[in-house]
Design an enzyme around this catalytic site. Structure first.
Site, PDB file in Angstrom:
ATOM      1  N   GLU A 176       0.804  -1.225   0.000  1.00  0.00           N
ATOM      2  CA  GLU A 176       0.000   0.000   0.000  1.00  0.00           C
ATOM      3  C   GLU A 176       0.841   1.282   0.000  1.00  0.00           C
ATOM      4  O   GLU A 176       0.354   2.348   0.407  1.00  0.00           O
ATOM      5  CB  GLU A 176      -0.967   0.014   1.199  1.00  0.00           C
ATOM      6  CG  GLU A 176      -1.859  -1.222   1.254  1.00  0.00           C
ATOM      7  CD  GLU A 176      -2.999  -1.115   2.248  1.00  0.00           C
ATOM      8  OE1 GLU A 176      -3.664  -0.074   2.269  1.00  0.00           O
ATOM      9  OE2 GLU A 176      -3.216  -2.086   2.984  1.00  0.00           O
ATOM     10  N   LYS A 198     -11.776  -0.190   3.454  1.00  0.00           N
ATOM     11  CA  LYS A 198     -13.225  -0.141   3.222  1.00  0.00           C
ATOM     12  C   LYS A 198     -13.603   1.039   2.315  1.00  0.00           C
ATOM     13  O   LYS A 198     -14.714   1.103   1.816  1.00  0.00           O
ATOM     14  CB  LYS A 198     -13.968   0.002   4.560  1.00  0.00           C
ATOM     15  CG  LYS A 198     -13.903  -1.262   5.410  1.00  0.00           C
ATOM     16  CD  LYS A 198     -15.005  -1.313   6.445  1.00  0.00           C
ATOM     17  CE  LYS A 198     -14.759  -0.485   7.649  1.00  0.00           C
ATOM     18  NZ  LYS A 198     -13.833  -1.058   8.614  1.00  0.00           N
ATOM     19  N   HIS A 266      -2.666  -3.291  17.122  1.00  0.00           N
ATOM     20  CA  HIS A 266      -1.565  -2.345  16.928  1.00  0.00           C
ATOM     21  C   HIS A 266      -2.285  -1.009  16.851  1.00  0.00           C
ATOM     22  O   HIS A 266      -3.179  -0.840  16.001  1.00  0.00           O
ATOM     23  CB  HIS A 266      -0.798  -2.632  15.630  1.00  0.00           C
ATOM     24  CG  HIS A 266       0.238  -1.589  15.321  1.00  0.00           C
ATOM     25  ND1 HIS A 266       1.593  -1.823  15.436  1.00  0.00           N
ATOM     26  CD2 HIS A 266       0.114  -0.297  14.912  1.00  0.00           C
ATOM     27  CE1 HIS A 266       2.252  -0.725  15.110  1.00  0.00           C
ATOM     28  NE2 HIS A 266       1.375   0.215  14.785  1.00  0.00           N
ATOM     29  N   HIS A 268      -4.197   2.144  16.225  1.00  0.00           N
ATOM     30  CA  HIS A 268      -4.576   2.896  15.024  1.00  0.00           C
ATOM     31  C   HIS A 268      -5.811   3.731  15.334  1.00  0.00           C
ATOM     32  O   HIS A 268      -6.599   3.396  16.219  1.00  0.00           O
ATOM     33  CB  HIS A 268      -4.829   1.945  13.843  1.00  0.00           C
ATOM     34  CG  HIS A 268      -5.849   0.894  14.138  1.00  0.00           C
ATOM     35  ND1 HIS A 268      -5.543  -0.300  14.745  1.00  0.00           N
ATOM     36  CD2 HIS A 268      -7.179   0.871  13.923  1.00  0.00           C
ATOM     37  CE1 HIS A 268      -6.631  -1.020  14.891  1.00  0.00           C
ATOM     38  NE2 HIS A 268      -7.660  -0.328  14.407  1.00  0.00           N
TER      39      HIS A 268
HETATM   40  P1  M7G Z   1     -10.202  -2.285  13.938  1.00  0.00           P
HETATM   41  O1  M7G Z   1     -10.884  -1.361  14.870  1.00  0.00           O
HETATM   42  O2  M7G Z   1      -8.973  -2.991  14.456  1.00  0.00           O
HETATM   43  O3  M7G Z   1     -11.134  -3.430  13.424  1.00  0.00           O
HETATM   44  O4  M7G Z   1      -9.845  -1.439  12.664  1.00  0.00           O
HETATM   45  P2  M7G Z   1     -12.450  -3.521  12.551  1.00  0.00           P
HETATM   46  O5  M7G Z   1     -12.002  -4.044  11.204  1.00  0.00           O
HETATM   47  O6  M7G Z   1     -13.270  -4.567  13.279  1.00  0.00           O
HETATM   48  O7  M7G Z   1     -13.073  -2.177  12.520  1.00  0.00           O
HETATM   49  C1  M7G Z   1      -8.973  -1.862  11.670  1.00  0.00           C
HETATM   50  C2  M7G Z   1      -9.258  -1.061  10.420  1.00  0.00           C
HETATM   51  O8  M7G Z   1      -8.283  -1.394   9.454  1.00  0.00           O
HETATM   52  C3  M7G Z   1     -10.619  -1.407   9.827  1.00  0.00           C
HETATM   53  O9  M7G Z   1     -11.346  -0.217   9.579  1.00  0.00           O
HETATM   54  C4  M7G Z   1     -10.283  -2.188   8.559  1.00  0.00           C
HETATM   55  O10 M7G Z   1     -11.209  -1.957   7.498  1.00  0.00           O
HETATM   56  C5  M7G Z   1      -8.912  -1.661   8.208  1.00  0.00           C
HETATM   57  N1  M7G Z   1      -8.065  -2.646   7.501  1.00  0.00           N
HETATM   58  C6  M7G Z   1      -7.985  -3.963   7.755  1.00  0.00           C
HETATM   59  N2  M7G Z   1      -7.077  -4.529   6.920  1.00  0.00           N
HETATM   60  C7  M7G Z   1      -6.711  -5.931   6.925  1.00  0.00           C
HETATM   61  C8  M7G Z   1      -6.562  -3.538   6.130  1.00  0.00           C
HETATM   62  C9  M7G Z   1      -5.560  -3.518   5.091  1.00  0.00           C
HETATM   63  O11 M7G Z   1      -4.947  -4.517   4.715  1.00  0.00           O
HETATM   64  N3  M7G Z   1      -5.306  -2.297   4.557  1.00  0.00           N
HETATM   65  C10 M7G Z   1      -5.992  -1.158   4.949  1.00  0.00           C
HETATM   66  N4  M7G Z   1      -5.682  -0.016   4.342  1.00  0.00           N
HETATM   67  N5  M7G Z   1      -6.922  -1.163   5.918  1.00  0.00           N
HETATM   68  C11 M7G Z   1      -7.201  -2.340   6.504  1.00  0.00           C
END
Ligand code: M7G
Length: 328
Positions: A176, A198, A266, A268
């Protein structure tokens, strides 16, 4: 997607976002990206096992299946119709009449193929946890004290949480890279800001970016103390400034928050457009960054000690642990 080979070697939870390969006319110039190219259609081999969930209102479907004998989850989602394509849609489409009655008529409009794309996300190989994550499920609200976190949740997430290899790939510029919107490389207060997978980046109405901390080892809200205030303030201020400059959205139009529990441990921060009902914006999961900062200013140990509430799905192993401990 950048460097899939490296990912495959290190990550059993490899994630592919095909939307990277679709056209993004709106922001292509700003990011200096060229037109996306067609790829071989790996989905022609996809064998459906089960529809995990779907929504007529959200216009999406989550499907569990097999891709080249590997477990996979495919998410298909119709994207919003943008104002800037309207004239092409009106002039370049074919119409079939469904019904006509007085002043009312309904049609099926067949749009030109490039205006009829479906955002497609592939998780392959998907773990059982991915399949569960996307399956529609009843949830229960859990009450977690600081002690519960240390005795129940922490041991569980240390063994059971999703791989965060995708996060490390972003931080190490293995994936990315061309999507990075802003970078502050400072090892303590630095972060990378990039579109959440998303968001297809075609319109700001559903803007969704994530800021990923450079610093490793901060799992979630629970690990935050006042020592992290410079990091949080840095993400808040620079994230908002960058979004204003690039997408012309002022801070008053943003919802900036952390999830508890997150899926990926991690640290975020989520930046979404106010008014866009992104999954997980409910009060039982989203914690505004502004509140987090104030709470830590008032009490450096706020998140280590407070009782926190969050929903867990019926088949979540952590819910089982809370039940075993007599907490539910
Ligand atoms: P979270 O609160 O840990 O979990 O957020 P959730 O997915 O249950 O909300 C992680 C965020 O990272 C989410 O909004 C995911 O859509 C986003 N995300 C997850 N993955 C695996 C990726 C990725 O590979 N690339 C990007 N850019 N975003 C990701």
């Amino acid at each position: 997607m950048a460097d899939t080979t490296a990912k495959r070697e290190t990550d059993s939870n490899e994630t592919m976002d095909l939307s990277q390969k679709t056209k993004r006319p709106k922001f292509d110039n700003e990011n200096g990206r060229g037109e996306a190219e067609f790829q071989p259609n790996i989905l022609s081999e996809f064998k459906t096992i089960k529809v995990l969930s779907d929504s007529a209102r959200e216009k999406n479907i989550f499907v569990h299946g097999k891709l080249a004998d590997k477990e996979a989850v495919v998410i298909l989602e119709k994207t919003p119709i943008r104002e800037d394509v309207l004239s092409e849609l009106f002039t370049g489409s074919k119409l079939k009449l469904d019904m006509k009655n007085d002043i009312y008529s309904t049609y099926r409009l067949q749009a030109p193929a490039h205006l009829n794309e479906i955002k497609t996300t592939v998780v392959c190989p998907a773990t059982e946890k991915h399949v569960k994550k996307y399956q529609r499920q009843e949830s229960s609200l859990v009450e977690e004290t600081g002690d519960d976190y240390r005795s129940i949740t922490l041991p569980y997430i240390e063994k059971q949480s999703f791989s965060i290899q995708w996060v490390y790939n972003i931080l190490e510029k293995k994936a990315e890279v061309d999507r990075i919107v802003y970078e502050d490389p400072d090892p303590d207060v630095g972060f990378l800001l990039l579109p959440d997978f998303k968001w297809d980046q075609k319109q700001v109405d559903d803007l969704y970016l994530i800021a990923i901390t450079m610093k490793k080892g901060i799992r979630s809200l629970r690990d935050l103390t006042s020592e992290h205030l410079p990091l949080l303030q840095n993400i808040f201020n620079k994230g908002k400034a960058e979004i204003l400059q690039r997408y012309k959205l002022p801070a008053s139009k943003l919802r900036v928050y952390l999830h508890y529990q997150p899926s990926y441990y991690h640290l975020h921060v989520h930046f979404t457009k106010l008014g866009y009902e992104a999954p997980g914006v409910g009060v039982e999961r989203a914690h505004l960054l502004a509140d987090v900062i104030q709470n830590l200013q008032a009490d450096p140990q706020y998140y280590a000690t407070r009782t926190l509430y969050f929903p867990l799905r019926a088949d979540d192993g952590l819910l089982e642990k809370f039940k075993e401990a007599g907490k539910l």
